[in-house]
Design a protein around this motif. Structure first.
Motif, mmCIF file in Angstrom:
data_model
loop_
_atom_site.group_PDB
_atom_site.id
_atom_site.type_symbol
_atom_site.label_atom_id
_atom_site.label_comp_id
_atom_site.label_asym_id
_atom_site.label_seq_id
_atom_site.Cartn_x
_atom_site.Cartn_y
_atom_site.Cartn_z
ATOM 1 N N HIS A 77 25.183 56.532 -9.643
ATOM 2 C CA HIS A 77 26.430 55.857 -10.015
ATOM 3 C C HIS A 77 27.339 55.700 -8.802
ATOM 4 C CE1 HIS A 77 29.203 54.382 -13.166
ATOM 5 N NE2 HIS A 77 30.030 54.530 -12.134
ATOM 6 N N CYS A 106 29.552 50.116 -13.612
ATOM 7 C CA CYS A 106 30.810 49.818 -14.321
ATOM 8 C C CYS A 106 31.028 48.324 -14.486
ATOM 9 C CB CYS A 106 32.009 50.451 -13.616
ATOM 10 S SG CYS A 106 31.873 52.226 -13.440
ATOM 11 N N TYR A 179 37.262 47.438 -18.512
ATOM 12 C CA TYR A 179 37.799 46.571 -17.461
ATOM 13 C C TYR A 179 37.832 45.110 -17.875
ATOM 14 C CZ TYR A 179 37.110 50.668 -14.482
ATOM 15 O OH TYR A 179 37.156 51.926 -13.943
ATOM 16 N N HIS A 207 29.770 52.141 -18.440
ATOM 17 C CA HIS A 207 31.113 52.726 -18.502
ATOM 18 C C HIS A 207 31.622 52.294 -19.866
ATOM 19 C CE1 HIS A 207 35.320 53.390 -16.544
ATOM 20 N NE2 HIS A 207 35.366 53.580 -17.847
ATOM 21 N N HIS A 237 29.580 58.567 -15.831
ATOM 22 C CA HIS A 237 30.693 59.513 -15.613
ATOM 23 C C HIS A 237 31.240 60.059 -16.935
ATOM 24 C CE1 HIS A 237 32.836 55.782 -16.299
ATOM 25 N NE2 HIS A 237 32.538 55.308 -15.096
HETATM 26 ZN ZN LIG Z 1 33.209 53.459 -14.343
#
Ligand SMILES: [Zn+2]
Length: 530
Positions: A77, A106, A179, A207, A237
């Motif tokens: 990652h 991500c 995001y 993510h 994560h």
């Molecule tokens: Zn992330």
């Protein structure tokens, strides 16, 4: 061809059995099995022999007495785009024992992977690089930052971009569902695009849409993508980022395990710190960030929408369990370097504003209007961090990038993730055994992303190897002083090339781009049958 390697081999013994021979070490082979004593020989970039090799010769003999010999660490990652070009040797990673990274996480990756890979091929990489294709990248290309579901035609165009990236060597598909613009998508869209990557034997890294209040739904959504497409799922994560919900990792890990028992291939990765790092925009409601910069400034200038955004931010802050924005520290802000290392609360005071949340929100608006900032958020509880690290299917991954030494006040994870796990969780807290910690840095991540010949010390595998002193290994990067290289790795070997010798860099670099379908990737069954 690796011309730099010639410098090193110029002292070669012609006619030697091997290129490199590591003698007398304790081999931690990456599988999680107990260490064993053996010599390890390297030839032509591969591990050529393991065993008692006392009668053999090599161009380079390394005495690993008292040391561990392990596979190089695989960090699945990362976000190295734009920075690996500045520091192709990736010193922060090599010093931390990392020999392979997967980037494009991500939801954010390079779009034209073939072009980027051929650029990287010429740089003289210190690490192996593989990439995912990012959802946000393809959505932005097709739809900009439109806040609406994709049409069938747009999904078709996005699928074509994912398919192209996979053909060019991506190892899977990533999402960043908090995001812009990925957060505007629904599960259907994610499944449709993931399917394009599944055809090429790709993995799915997410993510998730939420890491706090709605984390269980978010896990379920990611697992749905895995179920629908048959892809292995990596939950990126893994954490509980809501202060009010600290402790909830018992439930989120139990849910992951429940899905595994039902036959879904889902694992997680984690960086071993209680602070997160991402952009400043995530403190705003996502609708406020749609449709490009001009629209965003318009919303922040119009008194009515500005008040609405501020009101929702107040609610978000309360929901996250923070009294103010002192948990949010600016890591990098091009508008004013003096803000770097300061919290939003401190910057608010620097600006001469009263100490209250509404003023701090005004300060955030100022920074957003000046291009936004990169942040470090103190959002996790130590008990959750430790519980997640103890979960056997948690891989170690930095979520970091290649660092220019001394630049900005970044999260220390780019420098110290792996050494920190060894120093803190193996040596100091004793919650992991060395062999198990190494497994989470090597064969576990290699498994999920189909890096079939890496992550283990095995004859025939790629010769990505470390020689380190388990008692001396230590992360040096802290939040206060983040630019510090990890120590303890005496030798780092990448594809058979010795990059660190006696703790110092040699001029040689052995890194390579790992394109799926080659360089140790298992050929895609779907592609073979097409
Ligand atoms: Zn992330």
């Amino acid at each position: 061809m690796r011309p730099l390697a010639l410098l090193f081999v110029s002292v070669a013994l012609f006619g030697a059995d091997y290129g490199v021979l590591i003698r007398n070490g304790r081999v931690v082979d990456g599988t999680g099995n107990p260490w064993f004593r053996a010599d390890v020989a390297v030839k032509d970039g591969r591990i050529a022999a393991i065993g008692s090799l006392a009668d053999k010769t090599a161009e380079k003999v390394i005495d690993a007495e008292g040391r561990i010999v392990s596979p190089g660490f695989i960090d699945v990652h990362t976000h190295i785009e734009g920075d690996v070009e500045k520091v192709p040797r990736a010193d922060n990673y090599v010093r931390d024992g990392v020999t392979t990274v997967i980037t494009g996480n991500c939801g954010g990756s390079e779009l034209k992977l073939a072009d980027w890979f051929s650029k990287l091929d010429k740089l003289g990489l210190g690490i192996n690089v593989a990439s995912l294709i990012g959802h946000n990248t393809v959505r932005a290309e097709v739809m900009g930052t439109a806040n609406r579901p994709a049409t069938a035609a747009e999904i078709g165009r996005m699928q074509a971009l994912v398919d192209k990236a996979m053909t060019e060597g991506a190892v899977g598909f990533s999402t960043g569902l908090i995001y812009i613009p990925g957060t505007y998508s629904n599960t259907e869209e994610v499944v449709a695009l993931a399917r394009a990557a599944a055809k090429h034997n790709g993995s799915y890294a997410s993510h998730m849409r939420d890491e706090g209040e709605h984390v269980l739904q978010a896990i379920t959504e990611a697992v749905t993508v895995g179920r629908e497409t048959g892809m292995p799922v990596e939950l990126s994560h893994f954490k509980i980022d809501n202060r009010r919900l600290w402790g909830m990792s018992d439930m989120s890990l139990a849910l992951v395990e429940k899905f595994r028992r039902e036959g879904v291939d889902v694992v997680v990765d984690q960086y071993p710190y209680d602070r997160a790092s991402t952009n400043l925009g995530i403190t705003l409601p996502s609708w406020a960030l749609a449709d490009g910069r001009e629209k965003v400034s318009e919303r922040l200038t119009n008194p009515e929408s500005r008040a609405k955004i501020a009101h929702e931010m107040q609610e978000m802050l309360v929901n996250l369990g923070h009294p103010d924005y002192s948990y949010a520290t600016v890591a990098a802000f091009s508008g004013n370097k003096a803000y770097e290392g300061k919290t939003i609360s401190e910057i608010n005071v620097m600006k001469g504003r009263p100490k209250n949340v509404s003023s701090e929100i005004e300060t955030i608006f100022d920074l957003i209007l000046q291009g936004g900032a990169h942040m470090v958020y103190h959002s996790m509880g130590d008990a959750d961090v430790e519980r997640i690290i103890r979960y056997p299917n948690t891989a170690v991954a930095s979520d970091g990038g290649v660092r220019v030494f001394g630049s900005g006040i970044p999260h220390p994870r780019s420098y110290g993730t792996n050494a920190r796990v060894l120093a803190e969780y193996v040596n100091r807290r004793g919650v992991l055994m060395l062999e198990d910690a190494v497994r989470r840095m090597t064969s576990l991540p290699a498994r999920t992303f189909h890096l079939r010949d890496r992550g283990v010390v095995r004859e025939g595998a790629a010769a990505d190897l470390l020689v380190f002193d388990p008692a001396r290994v230590k992360d040096r990067a802290t939040h206060e002083d983040p630019h510090g290289y990890s120590t303890g790795s005496d030798y780092v070997i990448v594809n058979g090339i010795v990059e660190i010798e006696n703790g110092e860099f040699t001029p040689a670099r052995g890194g390579a781009v790992l394109r799926s379908g080659s360089a140790g990737q298992q050929p895609a069954p779907a592609r073979a049958s097409q």
